[in-house]
Design a protein around this motif. Structure first.
Motif, PDB file in Angstrom:
ATOM      1  N   SER A 221      -6.052 -37.374   9.352  1.00  0.00           N
ATOM      2  CA  SER A 221      -6.148 -36.196   8.496  1.00  0.00           C
ATOM      3  C   SER A 221      -5.758 -34.942   9.280  1.00  0.00           C
ATOM      4  N   ILE A 222      -4.747 -34.219   8.779  1.00  0.00           N
ATOM      5  CA  ILE A 222      -4.318 -32.964   9.414  1.00  0.00           C
ATOM      6  C   ILE A 222      -5.238 -31.854   8.912  1.00  0.00           C
ATOM      7  N   ARG A 223      -5.921 -31.182   9.835  1.00  0.00           N
ATOM      8  CA  ARG A 223      -7.003 -30.292   9.423  1.00  0.00           C
ATOM      9  C   ARG A 223      -6.800 -28.826   9.812  1.00  0.00           C
ATOM     10  N   HIS A 224      -6.442 -28.563  11.078  1.00  0.00           N
ATOM     11  CA  HIS A 224      -6.466 -27.188  11.544  1.00  0.00           C
ATOM     12  C   HIS A 224      -5.154 -26.808  12.216  1.00  0.00           C
ATOM     13  N   LEU A 225      -4.828 -25.512  12.112  1.00  0.00           N
ATOM     14  CA  LEU A 225      -3.545 -25.007  12.561  1.00  0.00           C
ATOM     15  C   LEU A 225      -3.723 -23.883  13.573  1.00  0.00           C
ATOM     16  N   GLY A 226      -2.784 -23.832  14.523  1.00  0.00           N
ATOM     17  CA  GLY A 226      -2.661 -22.702  15.425  1.00  0.00           C
ATOM     18  C   GLY A 226      -1.191 -22.337  15.517  1.00  0.00           C
ATOM     19  N   LEU A 227      -0.864 -21.083  15.299  1.00  0.00           N
ATOM     20  CA  LEU A 227       0.537 -20.659  15.320  1.00  0.00           C
ATOM     21  C   LEU A 227       0.878 -20.149  16.713  1.00  0.00           C
ATOM     22  N   ALA A 228       1.829 -20.829  17.376  1.00  0.00           N
ATOM     23  CA  ALA A 228       2.183 -20.525  18.753  1.00  0.00           C
ATOM     24  C   ALA A 228       3.575 -19.891  18.815  1.00  0.00           C
ATOM     25  N   GLU A 229       4.094 -19.742  20.029  1.00  0.00           N
ATOM     26  CA  GLU A 229       5.361 -19.042  20.237  1.00  0.00           C
ATOM     27  C   GLU A 229       6.492 -19.732  19.475  1.00  0.00           C
ATOM     28  N   GLY A 230       7.466 -18.909  19.027  1.00  0.00           N
ATOM     29  CA  GLY A 230       8.624 -19.435  18.340  1.00  0.00           C
ATOM     30  C   GLY A 230       8.305 -20.104  17.022  1.00  0.00           C
TER      31      GLY A 230
END
Length: 366
Positions: A221-230
């Motif tokens: 299950s894909i649950r949490h996101l973090g937006l990184a460089e590029g």
């Protein structure tokens, strides 16, 4: 805290995100302000803006909170109810009264949201449980957060959501699990769940891209996101398959590419206990922290090299927020700890006890 020295040195050479910081991090970070939900020792729920020195602003909640969203201009922040809660509240940094809002009947929040379109239209992840649909609700921040629209999440259980740098492309973490409040915590479709990463145009709701994991990982299950460089999307997963399996739990994706899932080395992968609770990139976007509260670990990853860097121990540690400094994070724990830590070969951290049990997520306010 344990780190692979060779991996760290390679990371330093390949990414500007790893900068050496002076010792005494706590003193330097004392005035940084964060926000998170929590519970006190009497069982009362609240959300707060705080520094390591104490509360700056707090509000009592009618139930357990989950994540916090910050208005891009910094003028207010929103606390969302944890699933299956239906409340949300926007708190101004000025004297304006809090703005309470609720999901429609037959729906509940999943605890996450994001501001878009010049701060006026916050979006919330929602469960239309009577129709087994994931929904992204659109609200007007200038009119009491009334719901003014919605579009399909293109999957079940849209848990977390983020906005790419163009300001109109939204990425949605669809966990793929069907739930219903009448069934409590039961997950109703584990044999045929379908997690996905979905990209949509928030101005039209049109589907731009969908990424589905390999068939043998359909219970990841894909649950949490973090937006990184590029505009690299780091995603954390929770496994609902056989207990003896140990699939990788952290992935990276950029639009137009295939998702890449990375295992932690050796016994660390087992120690994660098939559960990532929160994901966040540091101030430079070059390092991602992913928490594993069931295993009492925070793991760190180099974004450009797609490489595991190391981990730190924190019992029931789940909330992860960047500080204003590269290679540095605030960590929160359900056991009442607040920790500022640096991702470095010689770790430096400021760990303080707290009278609160902190919930799963934290954000940097300023």
């Amino acid at each position: 805290m344990e780190f692979d020295r060779r991996a760290l040195l390679i990371s330093v050479a390949s990414s500007a995100a790893m900068l050496a910081l002076p010792g005494g991090a706590g003193a330097a970070f004392e005035q940084e302000c964060f926000a998170a939900s929590r519970r006190d020792d009497r069982g009362n729920f609240s959300a707060a803006r705080f520094t390591l020195g104490g509360d700056v602003q707090s509000i009592e909640l009618p139930g357990r909170g989950h994540d916090i969203a910050l208005k891009p201009d910094g003028s207010e922040w929103v606390a969302f109810a944890r699933r299956p809660g239906r409340f949300g509240v926007a708190i101004s940094l000025t004297s304006r009264p809090p703005a309470w809002f609720a999901s429609k009947l037959g729906r509940h929040f999943f605890g996450h949201g994001v501001y878009a379109v010049y701060c006026k239209l916050p979006s919330t992840t929602e469960n239309d449980y009577e129709n087994a649909r994931g929904i992204i609700g659109v609200r007007d921040a200038t009119d009491g957060y009334k719901q003014i629209g919605e579009f399909p999440a293109r999957g079940l259980e849209p848990h977390d959501v983020a906005l790419l740098s163009d300001g109109r492309t939204m990425v949605i973490a669809n966990g793929g699990i069907r739930t219903h409040p009448d069934s409590g915590a039961d997950e109703l479709n584990l044999p045929d769940m379908k997690p996905s990463l979905v990209y949509v145009d928030i101005t039209t709701g049109d589907l731009l891209e969908e990424q589905v994991l390999a068939p043998d990982l359909h219970q990841l299950s894909i649950r949490h996101l973090g937006l990184a460089e590029g505009d690299t999307v780091a995603f954390g997963c929770q496994y609902r398959g056989p207990e003896g399996d140990e699939p990788p739990l952290l992935g990276f994706h950029r639009r137009g590419e295939q998702p890449l899932l990375l295992p932690a080395p050796g016994p660390t992968q087992s120690a994660l206990r098939n559960y990532i609770g929160s994901v966040s990139a540091d101030a430079g976007g070059g390092i991602v922290a992913a928490s594993a509260p069931k295993g009492g670990l925070i793991t760190y990853w180099d974004v450009s090299a797609r490489r595991y860097l190391g981990s730190s121990e924190l019992s029931d540690g789940c909330g992860v927020a960047p500080t204003r400094h590269r290679a540095s994070f605030l960590l929160t724990s359900g056991r009442g700890w607040l920790v500022e830590t640096e991702v470095a070969d010689v770790p430096d951290e400021d760990r303080r006890s707290s009278p609160f049990e902190w919930d799963n997520h934290a954000i940097l306010v300023r």
